[in-house]
Design an enzyme around this catalytic site. Structure first.
Site, PDB file in Angstrom:
ATOM      1  N   ASP A 127       0.835  -1.201   0.000  1.00  0.00           N
ATOM      2  CA  ASP A 127       0.000   0.000   0.000  1.00  0.00           C
ATOM      3  C   ASP A 127       0.866   1.246   0.000  1.00  0.00           C
ATOM      4  OD1 ASP A 127      -2.339   1.385  -0.092  1.00  0.00           O
ATOM      5  OD2 ASP A 127      -3.035   0.873   1.903  1.00  0.00           O
ATOM      6  N   GLY A 128       0.253   2.357  -0.419  1.00  0.00           N
ATOM      7  CA  GLY A 128       0.935   3.642  -0.426  1.00  0.00           C
ATOM      8  C   GLY A 128       0.048   4.713   0.164  1.00  0.00           C
ATOM      9  N   GLU A 162       2.203   3.400  -3.927  1.00  0.00           N
ATOM     10  CA  GLU A 162       1.666   2.074  -4.249  1.00  0.00           C
ATOM     11  C   GLU A 162       2.669   1.286  -5.098  1.00  0.00           C
ATOM     12  OE1 GLU A 162      -1.259   0.888  -3.252  1.00  0.00           O
ATOM     13  OE2 GLU A 162      -2.560   2.590  -2.782  1.00  0.00           O
ATOM     14  N   ASP A 176      -4.894  -2.513  -3.006  1.00  0.00           N
ATOM     15  CA  ASP A 176      -6.175  -1.803  -3.138  1.00  0.00           C
ATOM     16  C   ASP A 176      -6.137  -0.746  -4.243  1.00  0.00           C
ATOM     17  OD1 ASP A 176      -4.768   0.336  -2.084  1.00  0.00           O
ATOM     18  OD2 ASP A 176      -5.726   0.253  -0.113  1.00  0.00           O
ATOM     19  N   HIS A 188      -9.576   0.237   3.239  1.00  0.00           N
ATOM     20  CA  HIS A 188     -10.297   0.739   4.413  1.00  0.00           C
ATOM     21  C   HIS A 188     -11.605  -0.027   4.638  1.00  0.00           C
ATOM     22  CE1 HIS A 188      -7.407   3.987   4.241  1.00  0.00           C
ATOM     23  NE2 HIS A 188      -7.791   4.259   3.006  1.00  0.00           N
ATOM     24  N   ASP A 233      -1.461  -0.274   5.176  1.00  0.00           N
ATOM     25  CA  ASP A 233      -1.914   1.110   5.104  1.00  0.00           C
ATOM     26  C   ASP A 233      -1.437   1.913   6.311  1.00  0.00           C
ATOM     27  OD1 ASP A 233      -3.796   3.288   4.029  1.00  0.00           O
ATOM     28  OD2 ASP A 233      -4.553   2.988   6.060  1.00  0.00           O
TER      29      ASP A 233
END
Length: 330
Positions: free
Chosen positions: A8-9, A43, A67, A121, A131
């Site tokens: 994730d980023g 990301e 995501d 989320h 995240d």
């Protein structure tokens, strides 16, 4: 054998202080970031670092939970075509974040890798863990602190804890748009406010193209820092600025500035710029929001050696009955 990891980023303001992270378990994760970057950069870097860290187990299948549809589509759908065209898109424009994508392409060679999209989320444990770490890294850079880089991957060389802040593993790609922030040092100050001054110095760095100058300004207007400071945002808007929102309503400059608000949960990608006349650039891109995608067009004009936004329009792909969002954040 198979390795499952989440990548994730995070970027505060997008662009802004940015972080990235991948997560396998509490003893196997890594994070980093940059003082200035985008969500997409974070990301991509998370995926790249995961591929490099797990190269010691290249014989194992790697299952990446992500995501970001931008990342998944870039790697699994668009990248082969970009490579055939010399890392350019169908319209001939250069691919954004190309150095990260080239590195990912090299790291994928000989590997068995599967991407799975997970909703961000939404309570997915591994995605949330990645995240949290990416956001923590971005927050650390926003405070000019060293991020928690994590233990790294078991058995790999050069784990994150051995990487000094500012080393190559956390440096922005040299050809990336936002590496121009590093070129701002020593430039003469303008009469703009601080937030706009930084944006102008970045965009007008040595060798910056019209596309780079316009794209930096556009993304600054999408970021929380300028949107929380209407007088600064006003310095990038033409006196005759107009907008047609996704609802079809027309707004003038004063209406936009009076209702400027943060764009929560919005990710921008696929910027395409066209010079339609001398000193006039049409910038088109897509934002992904909770209710769907919005195709956006901005007309920038150069006046007195300054790029100003003359007109903006958003076209929603979601239903007409949904709530509409325009440049004001509504």
């Amino acid at each position: 054998m198979s390795i499952t990891a989440a990548a994730d980023g995070s970027a505060l303001g997008n662009p802004g202080p940015a972080g990235w992270a991948w997560y396998i378990d509490e003893d196997t994760w890594r994070a980093g970031g940059w003082p200035h970057g985008t969500n997409n950069m974070g990301e991509l870097k998370a995926v790249l670092d995961l591929l490099e860290a797990t190269a010691v187990d290249a014989d194992q299948h790697l299952h990446i939970l992500c995501d970001s549809q931008y990342v998944i589509n870039s790697v699994t759908k668009w990248m082969p075509g970009w490579k055939r065209k010399g890392w350019r898109k169908k319209d001939g424009k250069p691919v954004m974040n190309v150095e990260l994508l080239k590195d990912i392409d090299r790291a994928l060679a000989g590997r068995s890798v599967e991407f799975e999209w997970v909703k961000g989320h939404s309570g997915h444990a591994m995605n949330e863990a990645a995240d949290v770490r990416a956001n923590a890294a971005a927050t650390a850079f926003s405070k000019q602190q060293d991020p928690q880089v994590g233990p790294g991957y078991r058995g790999s060389e050069g784990v994150a804890s051995e990487t000094a802040p500012g080393a190559s593993s956390t440096a922005a790609p040299a050809d990336d748009l936002f590496s121009l922030f590093d070129q701002a040092e020593g430039e003469p100050a303008s009469s703009c406010s601080t937030a706009v001054e930084e944006t102008v110095l970045v965009a007008d760095g040595p060798g910056a193209s019209d596309f780079e100058q316009v794209a930096v300004r556009e993304q600054a207007l999408l970021g929380d820092r300028l949107r929380a400071d209407p007088p600064s945002a006003a310095e990038l808007l033409h006196p005759a600025f107009t907008e047609v929102g996704t609802s079809g309503r027309r707004y003038d400059r004063d209406e936009i500035l009076a209702h400027l608000a943060p764009l929560e949960g919005v990710e921008a990608e696929e910027f395409v710029a066209d010079e339609i006349a001398p000193g006039v650039v049409l910038l088109q891109y897509t934002t992904h929001e909770r209710r769907g995608a919005v195709h956006r067009s901005s007309l920038w004009v150069r006046e007195n050696d300054r790029w100003l936004l003359r007109h903006h329009q958003g076209t929603a792909t979601f239903g007409a009955d949904d709530a509409h969002r325009d440049l004001r954040g509504r």
